[in-house]
Scaffold this motif. Structure first.
Motif, PDB file in Angstrom:
ATOM      1  N   ASP A 155       0.874  -1.177   0.000  1.00 50.72           N
ATOM      2  CA  ASP A 155       0.000   0.000   0.000  1.00 50.72           C
ATOM      3  C   ASP A 155       0.908   1.224   0.000  1.00 50.72           C
ATOM      4  OD1 ASP A 155      -1.950  -1.890   0.137  1.00 50.72           O
ATOM      5  OD2 ASP A 155      -2.617  -1.406   2.163  1.00 50.72           O
ATOM      6  N   GLU A 201       1.820   4.564   0.356  1.00 46.99           N
ATOM      7  CA  GLU A 201       1.404   5.800   1.026  1.00 46.99           C
ATOM      8  C   GLU A 201       2.571   6.264   1.871  1.00 46.99           C
ATOM      9  OE1 GLU A 201      -1.529   3.278   2.869  1.00 46.99           O
ATOM     10  OE2 GLU A 201      -0.772   3.804   4.856  1.00 46.99           O
ATOM     11  N   HIS A 252      -6.119   8.820   1.236  1.00 47.17           N
ATOM     12  CA  HIS A 252      -6.187   7.902   2.375  1.00 47.17           C
ATOM     13  C   HIS A 252      -7.333   8.186   3.330  1.00 47.17           C
ATOM     14  CE1 HIS A 252      -4.641   4.789   5.168  1.00 47.17           C
ATOM     15  NE2 HIS A 252      -4.086   4.332   4.062  1.00 47.17           N
ATOM     16  N   HIS A 268      -5.472   2.701  -4.199  1.00 47.81           N
ATOM     17  CA  HIS A 268      -5.654   2.763  -2.741  1.00 47.81           C
ATOM     18  C   HIS A 268      -6.352   4.078  -2.368  1.00 47.81           C
ATOM     19  CE1 HIS A 268      -4.966   1.493   1.313  1.00 47.81           C
ATOM     20  NE2 HIS A 268      -3.954   2.292   1.598  1.00 47.81           N
ATOM     21  N   HIS A 274       3.703  -1.705   3.974  1.00 46.68           N
ATOM     22  CA  HIS A 274       3.790  -0.286   3.605  1.00 46.68           C
ATOM     23  C   HIS A 274       5.244   0.124   3.416  1.00 46.68           C
ATOM     24  CE1 HIS A 274       0.113  -0.637   6.154  1.00 46.68           C
ATOM     25  NE2 HIS A 274      -0.393   0.072   5.159  1.00 46.68           N
ATOM     26  N   PRO A 328      -8.442   2.379   2.037  1.00 47.06           N
ATOM     27  CA  PRO A 328      -7.632   2.772   3.181  1.00 47.06           C
ATOM     28  C   PRO A 328      -8.214   2.169   4.461  1.00 47.06           C
ATOM     29  CG  PRO A 328      -8.046   4.656   1.765  1.00 47.06           C
ATOM     30  CD  PRO A 328      -8.886   3.523   1.235  1.00 47.06           C
TER      31      PRO A 328
HETATM   32 ZN   LIG Z   1      -3.237   2.510   3.550  1.00 48.21          ZN
END
Ligand SMILES: [Zn+2]
Length: 288
Positions: free
Chosen positions: A11, A13, A85, A81, A231, A122
């Protein structure tokens, strides 16, 4: 017994997209970690001969278009995604549709095309209160989702949802409907009777004893394909640490230093393919 496929996903971010980060913390620590963490993930995948799915935020595509290009050039799958978020709990069908449209524009601006068919909400925020999102995803041409977390944990989860790949029914997303518009590929959760043990990735990879994590993962792989998530911030553990308290600190930082080594060992044992490719190979995607 031959094992089923493994699909690693990331993911994409920044650290400040975490649900625990508030505006002032972000202003005090402007450093971004998404380039460094994602580059390490890509290097590791290359070294271990694996390919994966990258669920990108629109905000990251806008700020770091080179990352998107590298992900695609190296043969990985790009998925969505969201944009900023915000979990689905704070959106409605209209604002969510706008977000998917914006994500599409951002990706097309970089790639000149839109090769995206997968979505992850998210904070795994697709549950019975946000099932309307399935209609929006269908209308926007998405083929699969990986947002329904089949266990109840502190922040999210649908405890009676299937742990295997299925098609969520619109009126009850824990029920399989052969005519359902999207395929659900849930992240890895072990199931023994009513008990559920997430080994999905992220916090669970950091906090569970690694030997137990690997045992459960191997047991799941004997029965069905597995999907895992991580992540970039977990792959750059030297990055900024915020003064969080109590469970927020534990969920965010427990076991952080061990992640790069664990990920490398997992990729050596479980060669990864992108989620969309696994779903297609297993006959779950319809001709479009
Ligand atoms: Zn996320």
């Amino acid at each position: 017994m031959p094992a089923h496929a493994a699909a690693f996903s990331f993911d994409i971010e920044d650290w400040f997209h975490s649900e625990f980060v508030t505006g002032p913390a972000r202003a005090a620590h402007p450093e971004s970690v998404v380039e460094r963490g994602t580059s390490r993930i890509l290097d590791l995948l290359q070294r271990t001969g694996s390919r994966a799915t990258f669920f990108l935020l629109g905000d990251v595509v806008r700020e770091h278009p080179r990352l998107l290009r590298r992900i695609v050039d190296e043969g990985h799958e790009v998925a969505c995604h969201g944009v900023d978020h915000r979990p689905l709990w704070g959106l409605d069908a209209g604002t969510f549709a706008d977000q998917l449209d914006e994500f599409r524009r951002l990706v097309e601006r970089v790639l000149g095309r839109f090769p995206v068919t997968g979505y992850r909400a998210p904070s795994f925020s697709l549950d019975r209160t946000t099932a309307w999102a399935l209609d929006v995803l269908r209308d926007r041409g998405y083929a699969y989702d990986s947002s329904i977390f089949p266990a109840r944990v502190k922040l999210y989860g649908v405890p009676d949802a299937p742990v295997h790949i299925y098609r969520p029914a619109r009126d009850d997303l824990a029920r399989h409907d052969p005519g359902g518009a999207l395929v659900e590929f849930p992240v890895a959760v072990g199931a023994a009777g009513p008990l559920r043990l997430p080994v999905a990735g992220g916090f669970y990879l950091r906090a569970l004893p690694f030997s137990l994590f690997q045992l459960v993962l191997a047991a799941i792989r004997r029965r069905r394909p597995v999907a895992l998530y991580l992540h970039p911030r977990e792959c750059a553990p030297e990055a900024v640490r915020l003064p969080l308290r109590g469970s927020a600190s534990f969920i965010t930082y427990a076991g952080l230093a061990g992640v790069p080594r664990k990920l490398e060992r997992l990729l050596q044992r479980h060669r990864s393919r992108p989620m969309g490719e696994v779903l297609a190979a297993e006959g779950h995607l319809r001709a479009r």
